[in-house]
Design a protein around this motif. Structure first.
Motif, PDB file in Angstrom:
ATOM      1  N   ILE A  74       2.672   7.568  -6.054  1.00 28.44           N
ATOM      2  CA  ILE A  74       3.887   7.208  -5.051  1.00 28.44           C
ATOM      3  C   ILE A  74       4.240   5.738  -4.950  1.00 28.44           C
ATOM      4  O   ILE A  74       5.239   5.198  -5.105  1.00 28.44           O
ATOM      5  CB  ILE A  74       3.884   8.099  -3.908  1.00 28.44           C
ATOM      6  N   LYS A  75       2.776   5.101  -4.793  1.00 34.17           N
ATOM      7  CA  LYS A  75       2.862   3.615  -4.601  1.00 34.17           C
ATOM      8  C   LYS A  75       3.382   2.812  -5.931  1.00 34.17           C
ATOM      9  O   LYS A  75       4.086   2.061  -5.849  1.00 34.17           O
ATOM     10  CB  LYS A  75       1.628   3.108  -4.371  1.00 34.17           C
ATOM     11  N   GLU A  76       3.021   3.266  -7.032  1.00 34.77           N
ATOM     12  CA  GLU A  76       3.452   2.753  -8.275  1.00 34.77           C
ATOM     13  C   GLU A  76       4.995   2.883  -8.660  1.00 34.77           C
ATOM     14  O   GLU A  76       5.601   2.038  -9.137  1.00 34.77           O
ATOM     15  CB  GLU A  76       2.871   3.472  -9.319  1.00 34.77           C
ATOM     16  N   LEU A  77       5.468   4.072  -8.074  1.00 36.44           N
ATOM     17  CA  LEU A  77       6.752   4.366  -8.405  1.00 36.44           C
ATOM     18  C   LEU A  77       7.712   3.886  -7.334  1.00 36.44           C
ATOM     19  O   LEU A  77       8.893   3.356  -7.481  1.00 36.44           O
ATOM     20  CB  LEU A  77       7.177   5.882  -8.536  1.00 36.44           C
ATOM     21  N   THR A  78       7.457   3.684  -6.030  1.00 35.26           N
ATOM     22  CA  THR A  78       8.147   3.334  -5.046  1.00 35.26           C
ATOM     23  C   THR A  78       7.661   2.046  -4.301  1.00 35.26           C
ATOM     24  O   THR A  78       8.339   1.397  -3.395  1.00 35.26           O
ATOM     25  CB  THR A  78       8.198   4.382  -3.989  1.00 35.26           C
ATOM     26  N   LYS A  79       6.580   1.551  -4.664  1.00 34.03           N
ATOM     27  CA  LYS A  79       5.886   0.417  -3.804  1.00 34.03           C
ATOM     28  C   LYS A  79       5.625   0.812  -2.329  1.00 34.03           C
ATOM     29  O   LYS A  79       4.958  -0.004  -1.500  1.00 34.03           O
ATOM     30  CB  LYS A  79       6.770  -0.888  -3.807  1.00 34.03           C
ATOM     31  N   VAL A 105       2.506  12.385   6.905  1.00 33.24           N
ATOM     32  CA  VAL A 105       1.840  10.904   7.102  1.00 33.24           C
ATOM     33  C   VAL A 105       2.804   9.984   7.183  1.00 33.24           C
ATOM     34  O   VAL A 105       3.962  10.242   6.702  1.00 33.24           O
ATOM     35  CB  VAL A 105       0.472  10.528   6.038  1.00 33.24           C
ATOM     36  N   LEU A 106       2.413   8.675   7.630  1.00 38.16           N
ATOM     37  CA  LEU A 106       3.551   7.803   7.324  1.00 38.16           C
ATOM     38  C   LEU A 106       3.541   6.816   6.233  1.00 38.16           C
ATOM     39  O   LEU A 106       2.540   6.210   6.126  1.00 38.16           O
ATOM     40  CB  LEU A 106       3.668   6.690   8.827  1.00 38.16           C
ATOM     41  N   PHE A 107       4.611   6.852   5.425  1.00 34.55           N
ATOM     42  CA  PHE A 107       4.716   5.771   4.250  1.00 34.55           C
ATOM     43  C   PHE A 107       5.534   4.569   4.831  1.00 34.55           C
ATOM     44  O   PHE A 107       6.564   5.071   5.676  1.00 34.55           O
ATOM     45  CB  PHE A 107       5.362   6.524   3.131  1.00 34.55           C
TER      46      PHE A 107
END
Lengths: 492, 492
Positions: free
Chosen positions: A453-458, A486-488
């Motif tokens: 998710i981090k890779e795709l959306t930062k 959870v909070l992204f």
């Protein structure tokens, strides 16, 4: 003084950088990545320090001071911690300069003055402190050990920004040792709560209390508690962390105690810190296109008084009235400045104190003197009011409280309206791209999904909120089972 | 806790080292030459900081913070200053560690992470600060610039001793810029006087104000003012320095301003500092063979109360009486500790607080409760008195003032009886070898004579006292003409 501040709408990041410099908070130095904290910025930091220090002492902690340097062999003793900080640390290798004979008047590192063992400039002090605790703890009677340090630390960050990310920064770091796991966890939570109370009550910044995922955990901790704040541009900022270290450092540095039965056990540890980064959070939570907005509890100048006059005689009369007012404010511990410089016009002064975020401005002219009034202006909502001389002091005192509360409520309402629940990855991306803020979503609990998710959306998982409701669900990304939301967010 | 303190008569130096550790002030760390300041020692330093900070602010100074590192090219800009500090400085050359593949789990300096320019860990901050002032000063309206910094600094000393000489130490450094030479000299003198007032009034240590000879001057200054104290073993200790920098740094860093006529001029500078070295002076001025003796103005605990009881019932009664007393002390801002631990006997506690220098100890037992009295003991002269319950608070309050005054007077009378005027080099050597202390003698004013005397006797010129009387004479060493007496001593 030139205002010409970039508007937040135009370029939030540029607005921030300009404001920090123009409001005299800090500036870049001639040393890569290191900042100069200017007197006005430092005065705010001093107020933060004083309040935090009081809260630490009230919870039983004492201050101490440990060395700036950590020998390499000590640094590497707790492997995970070492690994976490090894890639960005300043290393001292030599202890003398000598004349450079090829360049008169210049110096060079003396190759004959190489240290036997390299010294790391502390990026955090667990290693040096736990190597000391070994000698301080023998018996359960020596516990708990509740110590805090105010210090500078260095992390060799490649991309730096004033306050938010600098190679050197100022902070406090608490390091405690306990006889039981339970006590250490209670301490970890206590200090997270102290941070939350400080950030909400003094900085007027609402926070979410939570726990970091394994990916985002402090290197060497078993659990990291945090408080997360939301900036005006919808990006999150980690405002403080409190780590439960388990027995990791006690084992790495062999810190044992004899328990009540005389048996040797390793102690349990915590560490916790907040830094000058909070200055960045302060700026980005409250300030506007006109400049800084400071909560009265942290404003170096809470009230500024500006005389408006055409003649020297008028100024004389105003001076007499104001001198009396100033001493009344001082008696109530309200920090007040009377700016009767004749080298600058009132309009210039108004703009200057607006830029610097002074919560209350009082203007007084010949008409006011005649009518027994003052013009009182609020920095937070830019409103003005004519207030009678009688009771002006009590009026301002209560106004300062109102402003403090108003700033918190405004930030809270922004924050609350920027926590969005989503149930699909499409929705997730859409919210991140448009509204931003915290995105509350189900996650399968694996580091792999988090990374993807981090890779795709930062966006990263800011925390697993402590107060999240029980709600099983399906991970928005993998479709796997989730134990709760959870909070992204994208984050500073 | 084992007392067994070496006696001062036996070995003053050993007594000092033991006392600093046993009284929990500081200890050596695992880092060569760097100390750990323990909570009790740090609490004293915090009181010193708070008072100094107040005095700096009252004289118009603001705090700020400048980088820890100084790039080599900046460091060498003021040549004399650079030369003075080049031989003992910590140098950062790399910014990353990597895994050492030959030793699993170990780290090594990454040779690919070499800095383009080496960074010096500040030994003092003139260079970095004056490089900043260049951008802060344009016009006479920007002056004076009155700034102080609380910071750590590093000087790679080869022989270190806790507080007195350590590789890293804590200090404050004031750095000011002025429009005229006269103003800068006034500032230099003002801050020397602030230091003298602090050291005499709060630390109860009498000082001689004076000027250093060229040999002993700060590297880069035109004149160094100092305050010199005398320790119980007859050795002098430089307790604070204030430097008139002339235009040296302004020229090295091109710091100019437009004066009222619009003409560009270099500014005039000062710098001044005191450090954790003062902690060493505090210990060596007042303490005795039983342990620390602290002046009440700097004692973290001013009054300790110890209950003396055989039964739990007795302790209950004492607790009630003492609780009331404690809150009365607190109302007067007297810092008080009630030690009713049942794990330690009164005798043990008495010895502990004696070792830690608590100025006043109150003991209370069942008889005292019956008679409405307390036993009050002074740490400074070890005397005891039975004091009635009525008025005990006022009694102790005035006792604390008495003790503060007594410590100063005792140190003053020792100091005054250890300034010996001599008129020949024979006498000079005899006094140094036997009585020690300051030796007041005529000197021909040359660095050569000063050096020779130092070589032969280890005594240096501590200062040319500001209040020396007009008295021409003949140099004790060279027979040359002398414009007045100077103070020599062996020194820390």
């Amino acid at each position: 003084m030139s205002k010409n501040l970039t508007k937040r709408e135009e370029d939030y990041s540029k607005w921030y950088n300009e404001l920090v410099v123009k409001a005299d908070l800090a500036e870049n130095s001639g040393v890569r990545g290191c900042m100069v904290i200017k007197p006005y910025g430092y005065a705010i930091w001093e107020k933060m320090q004083a309040q935090l220090d009081k809260m630490f002492k009230e919870t039983g902690h004492s201050n101490a001071y440990f060395p700036l340097f950590v020998p390499k062999s000590m640094f590497e003793a707790e492997e995970k911690n070492a690994e976490g900080f090894a890639k960005e640390c300043a290393i001292v290798t030599h202890y003398r300069l000598k004349n450079d004979e090829t360049r008169p008047g210049k110096l060079m590192v003396d190759p004959n003055a190489k240290l036997e063992e390299e010294l790391i400039v502390r990026p955090t002090s667990e290693a040096i402190i736990w190597s000391t605790y070994k000698n301080w703890v023998q018996s359960y009677r020596d516990l708990p050990l509740l110590i805090n340090q105010w210090a500078n630390v260095v992390r060799w960050e490649m991309r730096t920004r004033l306050f938010l990310r600098t190679a050197e920064f100022l902070w406090q770091e608490g390091h405690t040792a306990h006889a039981t796991r339970q006590e250490a966890i209670e301490e970890t939570e206590r200090m997270m709560n102290v941070y939350a109370d400080f950030v909400e009550g003094f900085m007027a910044i609402p926070v979410v209390k939570g726990i970091k995922t394994a990916n985002e955990r402090f290197a060497g901790a078993d659990e990291t508690y945090c408080i997360e704040a939301l900036m005006q541009d919808g990006k999150a900022l980690q405002a403080g962390t409190s780590h439960f270290l388990g027995q990791n450092f006690a084992k790495a540095f062999d810190v044992k105690f004899a328990n009540q039965e005389g048996k040797q056990e390793h102690v349990w540890g915590t560490s916790w810190g907040v830094s000058t980064r909070l200055m960045g959070a302060l700026v980005m939570t409250h300030s506007d296109d006109n400049g800084l907005v400071l909560p009265p509890n942290l404003a170096p100048i809470q009230v500024v008084i500006v005389p408006i006059h055409r003649t020297d005689e008028q100024l004389d009369v105003i001076n007499r009235v104001v001198d009396e007012l100033v001493s009344k404010f001082r008696k109530l511990n309200i920090s007040v400045k009377y700016d009767n410089r004749t080298t600058q016009k009132p309009g210039f002064k108004f703009a200057e104190y607006e830029l610097k975020g002074v919560p209350v401005r009082i203007a007084v002219g010949p008409n006011d003197i005649e009518n027994g009034t003052f013009e009182v202006a609020r920095r937070d909502n830019l409103s003005k009011e004519i207030v009678s001389k009688d009771g002006i002091v009590e009026y301002v005192q209560s106004l300062l409280e109102q402003i403090q509360g108003n700033l918190f409520n405004k930030a809270l309402s922004y924050r609350n309206s920027h926590i969005t629940e989503v149930n699909s990855f499409e929705e997730f991306k859409e919210v991140l791209d448009n509204k931003a803020g915290f995105v509350s979503a189900h996650w399968d609990g694996t580091p792999e999904t988090e990374e993807k998710i981090k890779e795709l959306t930062k966006a990263t998982i800011r925390c697993i909120p402590l107060d999240r409701k029980k709600e099983e669900g399906i991970c928005i990304f993998s479709g796997g089972k989730s134990a709760g939301r959870v909070l992204f967010a994208k984050a500073y």
